[in-house]
Motif scaffolding. Structure first.
Motif, mmCIF file in Angstrom:
data_model
loop_
_atom_site.group_PDB
_atom_site.id
_atom_site.type_symbol
_atom_site.label_atom_id
_atom_site.label_comp_id
_atom_site.label_asym_id
_atom_site.label_seq_id
_atom_site.Cartn_x
_atom_site.Cartn_y
_atom_site.Cartn_z
ATOM 1 N N GLU A 25 -10.482 -0.834 2.241
ATOM 2 C CA GLU A 25 -10.775 -2.262 2.382
ATOM 3 C C GLU A 25 -10.015 -3.084 1.341
ATOM 4 O OE1 GLU A 25 -14.953 -3.100 2.517
ATOM 5 O OE2 GLU A 25 -15.287 -1.589 4.068
ATOM 6 N N ARG A 26 -9.972 -2.593 0.110
ATOM 7 C CA ARG A 26 -9.236 -3.304 -0.946
ATOM 8 C C ARG A 26 -7.752 -3.342 -0.625
ATOM 9 N NH1 ARG A 26 -6.419 -1.775 -5.225
ATOM 10 N NH2 ARG A 26 -7.161 0.358 -5.183
ATOM 11 N N HIS A 27 -7.207 -2.218 -0.137
ATOM 12 C CA HIS A 27 -5.788 -2.178 0.220
ATOM 13 C C HIS A 27 -5.487 -3.169 1.347
ATOM 14 C CE1 HIS A 27 -5.770 2.178 -1.446
ATOM 15 N NE2 HIS A 27 -5.500 1.307 -2.393
ATOM 16 N N TRP A 28 -6.376 -3.220 2.335
ATOM 17 C CA TRP A 28 -6.178 -4.141 3.462
ATOM 18 C C TRP A 28 -6.207 -5.586 2.969
ATOM 19 C CZ3 TRP A 28 -4.906 -3.019 8.446
ATOM 20 C CH2 TRP A 28 -4.936 -4.074 9.354
ATOM 21 N N GLN A 29 -7.203 -5.924 2.140
ATOM 22 C CA GLN A 29 -7.308 -7.288 1.623
ATOM 23 C C GLN A 29 -6.103 -7.661 0.769
ATOM 24 O OE1 GLN A 29 -11.075 -7.253 -0.368
ATOM 25 N NE2 GLN A 29 -12.245 -7.523 1.514
ATOM 26 N N GLN A 30 -5.648 -6.721 -0.043
ATOM 27 C CA GLN A 30 -4.480 -6.971 -0.885
ATOM 28 C C GLN A 30 -3.251 -7.204 -0.022
ATOM 29 O OE1 GLN A 30 -3.850 -4.103 -4.021
ATOM 30 N NE2 GLN A 30 -1.713 -4.685 -4.237
ATOM 31 N N ALA A 31 -3.095 -6.397 1.025
ATOM 32 C CA ALA A 31 -1.951 -6.556 1.923
ATOM 33 C C ALA A 31 -2.006 -7.916 2.617
ATOM 34 C CB ALA A 31 -1.932 -5.423 2.948
ATOM 35 N N GLU A 32 -3.196 -8.312 3.085
ATOM 36 C CA GLU A 32 -3.334 -9.626 3.728
ATOM 37 C C GLU A 32 -2.962 -10.749 2.769
ATOM 38 O OE1 GLU A 32 -6.751 -9.802 7.080
ATOM 39 O OE2 GLU A 32 -7.474 -9.453 5.032
ATOM 40 N N GLN A 33 -3.442 -10.635 1.539
ATOM 41 C CA GLN A 33 -3.179 -11.685 0.546
ATOM 42 C C GLN A 33 -1.688 -11.768 0.224
ATOM 43 O OE1 GLN A 33 -5.108 -11.174 -3.265
ATOM 44 N NE2 GLN A 33 -5.339 -13.378 -3.466
ATOM 45 N N GLU A 34 -1.053 -10.613 0.036
ATOM 46 C CA GLU A 34 0.384 -10.606 -0.265
ATOM 47 C C GLU A 34 1.187 -11.227 0.870
ATOM 48 O OE1 GLU A 34 1.869 -6.732 -1.263
ATOM 49 O OE2 GLU A 34 0.291 -6.405 -2.738
ATOM 50 N N LEU A 35 0.855 -10.835 2.103
ATOM 51 C CA LEU A 35 1.635 -11.304 3.246
ATOM 52 C C LEU A 35 1.362 -12.764 3.590
ATOM 53 C CD1 LEU A 35 1.411 -8.078 5.419
ATOM 54 C CD2 LEU A 35 3.392 -8.934 4.159
ATOM 55 N N SER A 36 0.210 -13.274 3.154
ATOM 56 C CA SER A 36 -0.088 -14.683 3.421
ATOM 57 C C SER A 36 0.428 -15.580 2.307
ATOM 58 C CB SER A 36 -1.594 -14.887 3.584
ATOM 59 O OG SER A 36 -2.255 -14.710 2.347
ATOM 60 N N GLY A 37 1.038 -14.970 1.278
ATOM 61 C CA GLY A 37 1.573 -15.748 0.171
ATOM 62 C C GLY A 37 0.492 -16.160 -0.805
ATOM 63 N N GLY A 38 -0.470 -15.275 -1.047
ATOM 64 C CA GLY A 38 -1.589 -15.556 -1.928
ATOM 65 C C GLY A 38 -1.210 -15.844 -3.362
ATOM 66 N N GLY A 39 0.023 -15.568 -3.752
ATOM 67 C CA GLY A 39 0.484 -15.930 -5.071
ATOM 68 C C GLY A 39 0.265 -14.894 -6.157
ATOM 69 N N GLU A 40 -0.566 -13.909 -5.932
ATOM 70 C CA GLU A 40 -0.794 -12.896 -6.965
ATOM 71 C C GLU A 40 0.226 -11.779 -6.834
ATOM 72 O OE1 GLU A 40 -4.678 -11.351 -7.632
ATOM 73 O OE2 GLU A 40 -5.632 -13.213 -7.057
ATOM 74 N N LEU A 41 0.503 -11.148 -7.954
ATOM 75 C CA LEU A 41 1.376 -9.986 -7.928
ATOM 76 C C LEU A 41 0.614 -8.811 -7.336
ATOM 77 C CD1 LEU A 41 2.993 -10.236 -11.461
ATOM 78 C CD2 LEU A 41 4.032 -10.787 -9.266
ATOM 79 N N PRO A 42 1.292 -7.927 -6.630
ATOM 80 C CA PRO A 42 0.598 -6.787 -6.036
ATOM 81 C C PRO A 42 0.048 -5.845 -7.099
ATOM 82 C CG PRO A 42 2.965 -6.583 -5.756
ATOM 83 C CD PRO A 42 2.709 -7.936 -6.338
ATOM 84 N N GLN A 43 -1.122 -5.291 -6.821
ATOM 85 C CA GLN A 43 -1.716 -4.292 -7.702
ATOM 86 C C GLN A 43 -1.250 -2.942 -7.195
ATOM 87 O OE1 GLN A 43 -5.974 -4.409 -7.915
ATOM 88 N NE2 GLN A 43 -6.091 -2.471 -8.974
ATOM 89 N N THR A 44 -0.568 -2.180 -8.042
ATOM 90 C CA THR A 44 -0.021 -0.907 -7.598
ATOM 91 C C THR A 44 -0.851 0.285 -8.027
ATOM 92 O OG1 THR A 44 1.406 -0.829 -9.534
ATOM 93 C CG2 THR A 44 2.345 -1.763 -7.513
ATOM 94 N N SER A 45 -1.880 0.055 -8.828
ATOM 95 C CA SER A 45 -2.785 1.132 -9.175
ATOM 96 C C SER A 45 -4.149 0.566 -9.480
ATOM 97 C CB SER A 45 -2.256 1.930 -10.371
ATOM 98 O OG SER A 45 -2.159 1.096 -11.493
ATOM 99 N N SER A 46 -5.148 1.398 -9.354
ATOM 100 C CA SER A 46 -6.514 0.946 -9.556
ATOM 101 C C SER A 46 -6.990 1.258 -10.969
ATOM 102 C CB SER A 46 -7.423 1.651 -8.548
ATOM 103 O OG SER A 46 -7.487 3.030 -8.839
#
Length: 87
Positions: A25-46
């Motif tokens: 779920e976190r990966h999906w939300q992060q992917a949605e945010q990145e692709l929608s231009g959410g402005g945050e840098l991607p998190q590559t590790s937990s």
């Protein structure tokens, strides 16, 4: 925003984090945010990933016992010094 793009990006994030279980779920939300231009840098590790790599308190603050510094003794070497230079 295309669902297939989100799925692919979520999988990339999952793989980059070492394929942890239970984080879809976190990966999906992060992917949605990145692709929608959410402005945050991607998190590559937990944070869970990093908990195993932190240095315990008081560790790493002293000189190594594995290679003692012998520079002050006759015939001794400093770490990294070549024996051929001491001849």
């Amino acid at each position: 925003m295309d669902i297939e793009q989100i799925r692919k990006r979520a999988q990339e994030i999952w793989e980059a984090e070492g394929r942890p279980e239970g984080q879809h779920e976190r990966h999906w939300q992060q992917a949605e945010q990145e692709l929608s231009g959410g402005g945050e840098l991607p998190q590559t590790s937990s944070p869970a990933h990093h908990s195993a790599t932190t240095i315990p308190e008081g560790r790493g603050k002293k000189k190594s016992d594995a290679v003692p510094s012998l520079g002050g003794e006759p015939g001794g070497f400093q770490p990294g010094e070549l024996a051929s230079k001491k001849k």
